[in-house]
Design a protein around this motif. Structure first.
Motif, short mmCIF file in Angstrom:
data_model
loop_
_atom_site.label_atom_id
_atom_site.label_comp_id
_atom_site.label_asym_id
_atom_site.label_seq_id
_atom_site.Cartn_x
_atom_site.Cartn_y
_atom_site.Cartn_z
N ARG A 188 0.83 -1.21 0.00
CA ARG A 188 0.00 0.00 0.00
C ARG A 188 0.86 1.26 0.00
N ASP A 189 1.95 1.24 0.76
CA ASP A 189 2.74 2.45 0.98
C ASP A 189 3.89 2.62 -0.01
N VAL A 190 4.13 1.60 -0.82
CA VAL A 190 5.23 1.67 -1.79
C VAL A 190 4.62 1.54 -3.19
N PRO A 191 4.07 2.62 -3.71
CA PRO A 191 3.45 2.54 -5.04
C PRO A 191 4.49 2.26 -6.11
N ILE A 192 4.13 1.40 -7.03
CA ILE A 192 5.04 1.01 -8.11
C ILE A 192 4.46 1.46 -9.44
N ASP A 193 5.26 2.17 -10.20
CA ASP A 193 4.88 2.54 -11.56
C ASP A 193 5.07 1.31 -12.45
N ASP A 194 4.00 0.88 -13.08
CA ASP A 194 4.07 -0.33 -13.90
C ASP A 194 5.11 -0.24 -15.00
N HIS A 240 9.50 -11.80 -16.04
CA HIS A 240 8.24 -11.42 -15.39
C HIS A 240 8.45 -10.98 -13.94
N LEU A 241 9.66 -11.16 -13.40
CA LEU A 241 9.93 -10.78 -12.01
C LEU A 241 10.47 -9.36 -11.88
N ASP A 242 10.53 -8.63 -12.97
CA ASP A 242 11.09 -7.27 -12.94
C ASP A 242 10.37 -6.39 -11.92
N ALA A 243 9.05 -6.44 -11.91
CA ALA A 243 8.28 -5.60 -10.99
C ALA A 243 8.55 -5.97 -9.54
N ASP A 244 8.83 -7.25 -9.27
CA ASP A 244 9.14 -7.66 -7.90
C ASP A 244 10.50 -7.12 -7.46
N VAL A 245 11.45 -7.07 -8.38
CA VAL A 245 12.75 -6.46 -8.05
C VAL A 245 12.54 -4.99 -7.71
N VAL A 246 11.75 -4.30 -8.51
CA VAL A 246 11.46 -2.88 -8.25
C VAL A 246 10.80 -2.72 -6.89
N THR A 301 13.98 1.21 0.45
CA THR A 301 14.14 2.66 0.60
C THR A 301 13.09 3.23 1.54
N HIS A 302 11.87 2.75 1.42
CA HIS A 302 10.77 3.22 2.27
C HIS A 302 11.08 3.00 3.75
N LEU A 303 11.52 1.80 4.10
CA LEU A 303 11.78 1.50 5.51
C LEU A 303 13.06 2.18 6.00
N GLU A 304 14.06 2.29 5.14
CA GLU A 304 15.27 3.00 5.54
C GLU A 304 14.98 4.48 5.78
N ASN A 305 14.10 5.05 4.98
CA ASN A 305 13.73 6.46 5.19
C ASN A 305 12.97 6.64 6.50
N ARG A 306 12.14 5.68 6.86
CA ARG A 306 11.42 5.77 8.13
C ARG A 306 12.40 5.72 9.30
N LEU A 307 13.39 4.84 9.20
CA LEU A 307 14.40 4.76 10.25
C LEU A 307 15.21 6.05 10.32
N ALA A 308 15.60 6.57 9.17
CA ALA A 308 16.37 7.82 9.15
C ALA A 308 15.57 8.96 9.78
N ASP A 309 14.29 9.05 9.47
CA ASP A 309 13.45 10.10 10.06
C ASP A 309 13.42 9.97 11.58
#
Length: 359
Positions: free
Chosen positions: A108-114, A311-317, A324-332
């Motif tokens: 939900r919190d990590v939107p992915i551009d298709d 087909h796993l490209d989106a999963d890598v992204v 990055t999302h969780l590291e940013n939360r820790l940094a904040d």
């Protein structure tokens, strides 16, 4: 009569890995129920609580600690907890429900551009601020950090660095060909290239000794904020599920791509505060090694994986952006606390024993 044999210097330096830690103190009903089951105080008669998918605190202390405890059964375990509980069906069901909440929040919190590719996501990570004047943790520690800030940072990061590279090893049997060979090559470096005293987890323990921190595995779990627990849990979540193997590759790539410049700043921070040679060395080692690893991971691990399973490209992204999302939360969390004169850790830290240790 002779006494017990004296351990070799190498073995003595690795004692921090040989003692399973005690169970952490619970932080709510989920972690309390999990620790009670592991201690055997509920005799298995009470069903473990199951969080609802709409849990309002997916990144909170209680759920993240409960997850951390259950994941740790697959690593070093805990003192006086039977190893057989690693595969206890009730604990696994409870863990699965918590994973559903955690993973749901991340999606939900990590939107992915298709349209975004893994290559594009990694290119974005490589963009450094003009003039090297960013605002992240490594910049703060380099420019303003004190020895106390550095010690608090190392205490928090010890949850991962004392088992550095272990979570990523889960992906090896799930890769093939070029991706597997490259992943093993990088992990071989992380595990010291065949030398126990060069294992990166050992190098971090040496850093902690320079900073007069306790090097016992898991010692700082009770002090670690939920944001730190979540960054460690993410690796285990990805690693323990074959369906998320590409997300773990994305996580690994994100770490390797960002490690070298961040480590350079942290090495400068260690020098500036007089942290000690082992503390400096841990980060200078990563400056050099991870600059090489970055290319191997990008072209051979990620490239090899997607060559065979595009087909796993989106999963890598997703793995890259979730990291990055969780590291940013820790940094904040850390930066806000440091600017307010706090440590960013939980409770009254440093404790009296930590203050004596650092004196």
């Amino acid at each position: 009569m002779t006494g017990a044999p004296t351990p070799s210097p190498a073995l003595a330096r690795q004692q921090f890995r040989l003692r399973p830690p005690p169970l952490p103190e619970p932080r709510g009903p989920l972690s309390a129920a999990v620790t009670a089951r592991l201690r055997g105080t509920d005799a298995g008669s009470t069903p473990l609580p199951v969080p609802s998918p709409d849990n309002r605190s997916p990144y909170g202390d209680d759920l993240q600690l409960a997850l951390y405890i259950l994941y740790e059964l697959h690593y070093q375990g805990f003192h006086d907890v039977p190893d057989s509980l690693e595969w206890d069906s009730g604990l696994l069901a409870c863990r699965g429900a918590m994973e559903e909440v955690f993973l749901g929040a991340l999606r939900r919190d990590v939107p992915i551009d298709d349209a975004e590719t893994a290559e594009q996501a990694l290119d974005e990570l490589q963009l450094e601020p003009v003039g090297d004047d960013g605002t992240g943790v490594s910049y703060f520690l380099r420019d303003e950090g004190t020895l106390d800030h550095v010690r608090a940072y190392a205490a928090a990061r010890s949850l991962y660095h004392l088992k550095e590279a272990d979570p990523h090893a889960w992906v090896i049997p799930r890769l093939h060909g070029r991706a597997k060979a490259a992943m093993v090559a990088v992990e071989f470096d992380e595990f010291g290239g065949g030398r126990a005293d060069e294992i990166h987890a050992q190098l971090f323990a040496d850093l902690m000794e320079d900073l007069r921190l306790d090097t016992t595995y898991g010692h700082y779990v009770d002090a670690a904020p939920a944001e730190m627990l979540a960054t460690v849990n993410l690796m285990s979540l990805f690693g323990l599920h074959r369906a998320l193997r590409a997300a773990l590759v994305g996580h690994f790539a994100a770490v390797e791509v960002t490690s070298s410049p961040g480590s350079r700043r942290l090495a400068e921070a260690m020098r500036r505060v007089g942290a000690g040679p082992a503390a400096v060395r841990f980060y200078t080692e990563h400056v050099t090694a991870d600059a090489v690893h970055e290319q191997v991971v990008r072209h051979d691990v990620v490239g090899g994986l997607l060559e065979g399973e595009p087909h796993l490209d989106a999963d890598v992204v997703f793995g890259i952006h979730a990291t990055t999302h969780l590291e940013n939360r820790l940094a904040d969390r850390l930066l806000t606390a440091w600017r307010e004169g706090a440590t960013g850790l939980r409770g009254d830290w440093p404790t009296a024993s930590e203050r004596r240790r650092s004196a």
